[in-house]
Design a protein around this motif. Structure first.
Motif, PDB file in Angstrom:
ATOM      1  N   ARG A  96       0.823  -1.203   0.000  1.00  0.00           N
ATOM      2  CA  ARG A  96       0.000   0.000   0.000  1.00  0.00           C
ATOM      3  C   ARG A  96       0.865   1.264   0.000  1.00  0.00           C
ATOM      4  O   ARG A  96       0.544   2.256  -0.665  1.00  0.00           O
ATOM      5  N   GLY A  97       1.914   1.278   0.815  1.00  0.00           N
ATOM      6  CA  GLY A  97       2.892   2.350   0.743  1.00  0.00           C
ATOM      7  C   GLY A  97       2.497   3.681   1.368  1.00  0.00           C
ATOM      8  O   GLY A  97       2.829   4.741   0.835  1.00  0.00           O
ATOM      9  N   PHE A  98       1.825   3.665   2.528  1.00  0.00           N
ATOM     10  CA  PHE A  98       1.533   4.906   3.250  1.00  0.00           C
ATOM     11  C   PHE A  98       2.600   5.135   4.320  1.00  0.00           C
ATOM     12  O   PHE A  98       3.045   4.194   4.996  1.00  0.00           O
ATOM     13  N   VAL A  99       2.990   6.382   4.503  1.00  0.00           N
ATOM     14  CA  VAL A  99       3.867   6.770   5.607  1.00  0.00           C
ATOM     15  C   VAL A  99       3.336   8.076   6.188  1.00  0.00           C
ATOM     16  O   VAL A  99       2.658   8.849   5.501  1.00  0.00           O
ATOM     17  N   PHE A 100       3.639   8.324   7.458  1.00  0.00           N
ATOM     18  CA  PHE A 100       3.266   9.600   8.056  1.00  0.00           C
ATOM     19  C   PHE A 100       4.208   9.908   9.205  1.00  0.00           C
ATOM     20  O   PHE A 100       4.907   9.034   9.747  1.00  0.00           O
ATOM     21  N   GLY A 101       4.214  11.154   9.589  1.00  0.00           N
ATOM     22  CA  GLY A 101       4.960  11.591  10.766  1.00  0.00           C
ATOM     23  C   GLY A 101       4.403  12.912  11.247  1.00  0.00           C
ATOM     24  O   GLY A 101       3.881  13.702  10.467  1.00  0.00           O
ATOM     25  N   THR A 102       4.505  13.152  12.556  1.00  0.00           N
ATOM     26  CA  THR A 102       4.043  14.418  13.108  1.00  0.00           C
ATOM     27  C   THR A 102       4.666  14.648  14.474  1.00  0.00           C
ATOM     28  O   THR A 102       5.012  13.700  15.192  1.00  0.00           O
ATOM     29  N   THR A 103       4.823  15.906  14.807  1.00  0.00           N
ATOM     30  CA  THR A 103       5.162  16.312  16.160  1.00  0.00           C
ATOM     31  C   THR A 103       3.867  16.688  16.874  1.00  0.00           C
ATOM     32  O   THR A 103       2.955  17.234  16.260  1.00  0.00           O
ATOM     33  N   ILE A 143      -2.288  18.711  20.229  1.00  0.00           N
ATOM     34  CA  ILE A 143      -2.195  19.456  18.973  1.00  0.00           C
ATOM     35  C   ILE A 143      -1.175  18.753  18.091  1.00  0.00           C
ATOM     36  O   ILE A 143      -0.035  18.512  18.508  1.00  0.00           O
ATOM     37  N   ALA A 144      -1.559  18.418  16.868  1.00  0.00           N
ATOM     38  CA  ALA A 144      -0.669  17.738  15.935  1.00  0.00           C
ATOM     39  C   ALA A 144      -1.010  18.170  14.510  1.00  0.00           C
ATOM     40  O   ALA A 144      -2.121  18.630  14.239  1.00  0.00           O
ATOM     41  N   ASP A 145      -0.051  18.023  13.620  1.00  0.00           N
ATOM     42  CA  ASP A 145      -0.257  18.368  12.210  1.00  0.00           C
ATOM     43  C   ASP A 145       0.332  17.257  11.347  1.00  0.00           C
ATOM     44  O   ASP A 145       1.418  17.393  10.771  1.00  0.00           O
ATOM     45  N   PRO A 146      -0.370  16.125  11.272  1.00  0.00           N
ATOM     46  CA  PRO A 146       0.193  14.958  10.593  1.00  0.00           C
ATOM     47  C   PRO A 146       0.352  15.163   9.091  1.00  0.00           C
ATOM     48  O   PRO A 146      -0.465  15.803   8.439  1.00  0.00           O
ATOM     49  N   LYS A 147       1.415  14.598   8.560  1.00  0.00           N
ATOM     50  CA  LYS A 147       1.696  14.639   7.124  1.00  0.00           C
ATOM     51  C   LYS A 147       1.783  13.206   6.605  1.00  0.00           C
ATOM     52  O   LYS A 147       2.745  12.494   6.878  1.00  0.00           O
ATOM     53  N   ALA A 148       0.769  12.785   5.884  1.00  0.00           N
ATOM     54  CA  ALA A 148       0.759  11.444   5.297  1.00  0.00           C
ATOM     55  C   ALA A 148       1.156  11.527   3.827  1.00  0.00           C
ATOM     56  O   ALA A 148       0.835  12.491   3.130  1.00  0.00           O
ATOM     57  N   ILE A 159      -5.284   2.395  -6.781  1.00  0.00           N
ATOM     58  CA  ILE A 159      -5.914   1.306  -6.032  1.00  0.00           C
ATOM     59  C   ILE A 159      -6.083   1.689  -4.562  1.00  0.00           C
ATOM     60  O   ILE A 159      -7.130   1.446  -3.947  1.00  0.00           O
ATOM     61  N   TYR A 160      -5.054   2.332  -3.991  1.00  0.00           N
ATOM     62  CA  TYR A 160      -5.039   2.590  -2.553  1.00  0.00           C
ATOM     63  C   TYR A 160      -5.441   4.012  -2.170  1.00  0.00           C
ATOM     64  O   TYR A 160      -5.836   4.248  -1.024  1.00  0.00           O
ATOM     65  N   LEU A 161      -5.338   4.935  -3.100  1.00  0.00           N
ATOM     66  CA  LEU A 161      -5.686   6.317  -2.782  1.00  0.00           C
ATOM     67  C   LEU A 161      -7.103   6.634  -3.242  1.00  0.00           C
ATOM     68  O   LEU A 161      -7.371   6.762  -4.438  1.00  0.00           O
ATOM     69  N   LYS A 162      -8.012   6.748  -2.301  1.00  0.00           N
ATOM     70  CA  LYS A 162      -9.373   7.147  -2.632  1.00  0.00           C
ATOM     71  C   LYS A 162      -9.434   8.654  -2.875  1.00  0.00           C
ATOM     72  O   LYS A 162     -10.221   9.127  -3.693  1.00  0.00           O
ATOM     73  N   ILE A 212     -10.033   8.860   5.203  1.00  0.00           N
ATOM     74  CA  ILE A 212     -10.778   8.284   4.078  1.00  0.00           C
ATOM     75  C   ILE A 212      -9.975   7.190   3.394  1.00  0.00           C
ATOM     76  O   ILE A 212     -10.532   6.162   2.956  1.00  0.00           O
ATOM     77  N   ASN A 213      -8.671   7.387   3.302  1.00  0.00           N
ATOM     78  CA  ASN A 213      -7.822   6.388   2.652  1.00  0.00           C
ATOM     79  C   ASN A 213      -7.555   5.167   3.523  1.00  0.00           C
ATOM     80  O   ASN A 213      -6.945   4.198   3.052  1.00  0.00           O
ATOM     81  N   GLY A 214      -7.982   5.213   4.764  1.00  0.00           N
ATOM     82  CA  GLY A 214      -7.769   4.089   5.665  1.00  0.00           C
ATOM     83  C   GLY A 214      -9.075   3.506   6.131  1.00  0.00           C
ATOM     84  O   GLY A 214      -9.971   3.214   5.340  1.00  0.00           O
ATOM     85  N   ASN A 215      -9.199   3.368   7.450  1.00  0.00           N
ATOM     86  CA  ASN A 215     -10.417   2.829   8.060  1.00  0.00           C
ATOM     87  C   ASN A 215     -11.004   3.893   8.977  1.00  0.00           C
ATOM     88  O   ASN A 215     -10.602   4.012  10.149  1.00  0.00           O
ATOM     89  N   PRO A 216     -11.943   4.698   8.490  1.00  0.00           N
ATOM     90  CA  PRO A 216     -12.489   5.807   9.297  1.00  0.00           C
ATOM     91  C   PRO A 216     -13.190   5.358  10.575  1.00  0.00           C
ATOM     92  O   PRO A 216     -13.384   6.172  11.488  1.00  0.00           O
ATOM     93  N   ASP A 217     -13.569   4.101  10.658  1.00  0.00           N
ATOM     94  CA  ASP A 217     -14.285   3.605  11.829  1.00  0.00           C
ATOM     95  C   ASP A 217     -13.355   3.151  12.950  1.00  0.00           C
ATOM     96  O   ASP A 217     -13.821   2.760  14.026  1.00  0.00           O
TER      97      ASP A 217
END
Length: 241
Positions: A96-103, A143-148, A159-162, A212-217
């Motif tokens: 799938r190839g998702f990555v993220f990071g945040t402070t 407080i966070a500002d995630p970057k995926a 296929i993986y990016l809605k 949305i690209n993952g599991n919102p539930d």
């Protein structure tokens, strides 16, 4: 005879009164301030395991604690750290190839309950070294500002990016309920050492920038653990009465 009895009673009463006047009584209400240094971890859409040890990050913080009585204390803290996730750490998610990071920055107030709590000083004024486990629960805000990002192959993108990254309308402020366990070592008159670890549910799926690209539930969590050293601010010794 009466004069002799009166003299004996007076001789006994004066030392007792003097002893009570200058006896020591421990302060139950005191304030300490300290530092915590440790680590953070994350669980959510970009992690197959509950805690991915390969994504451990550094965390640190400041806190102030008020002791209501030997068992109950109230703590306010400001913690900061980083969390991250990478699909490539998991055989099942690598394609799938998702990555993220945040402070993130966490403000919270918690109530702590100390088990096996004892008075800090003996009746004669000697400090007693004591080890006590505790649990805590509270409320706060992160407080966070995630970057995926998508780092997979171009042919798999559709296929993986809605929706494209970064997803729109994601939260950056999160209500959380910090909870956990710890261990306090009352080492010296003014010095207390400790270790603690806790869970941070944020009641949102936006902490990792993947909704949305993952599991919102499925909500995201992060974890904070570390070692602390704190210094008692007001006089921890006994008060004369």
């Amino acid at each position: 005879m009466r004069i002799v009895l009166f003299g004996l009673l007076l001789a006994i009463a004066v030392p007792v009164q003097a002893q009570n006047k200058y006896s020591y009584h421990p302060k139950r209400h005191f304030v300490e301030a300290g530092l915590l240094f440790g680590g953070t971890a994350y669980s959510g859409d970009v992690a197959e395991k509950a805690v991915d040890l390969t994504e451990l990050q550094t965390g640190f913080g400041l806190f102030v604690r008020y002791h209501v009585n030997p068992n109950l204390s109230l703590k306010a803290h400001l913690y900061a750290g980083s969390i991250s996730g990478d699909d490539r750490n998991s055989p099942d998610l690598a394609e799938r190839g998702f990555v993220f990071g945040t402070t993130f920055y966490e403000w919270a107030g918690v109530a702590e309950w100390n088990f096996f709590a004892k008075e800090r000083f003996s009746p004669t004024g000697v400090h007693k070294v004591h080890l006590s486990p505790y649990v805590y629960l509270g409320v706060g805000m992160t407080i966070a500002d995630p970057k995926a990002q998508y780092v997979g192959t171009p042919d798999k993108r559709d296929i993986y990016l809605k929706v494209p990254f970064p997803e729109e309308n994601l939260q950056t402020n999160f209500v959380l309920a910090p909870m956990g366990v710890g261990l306090r070592l009352d080492l010296l008159d003014r010095l207390i050492l400790g270790v603690e670890g806790g869970w941070r549910p944020v009641f949102s799926d936006d902490l990792d920038g993947v909704n949305i690209n993952g599991n919102p539930d499925s909500g995201d969590w992060y974890y904070f653990f570390g070692a602390s050293a704190s210094f008692i601010l007001n006089n921890p010794n006994q008060t004369r009465f």
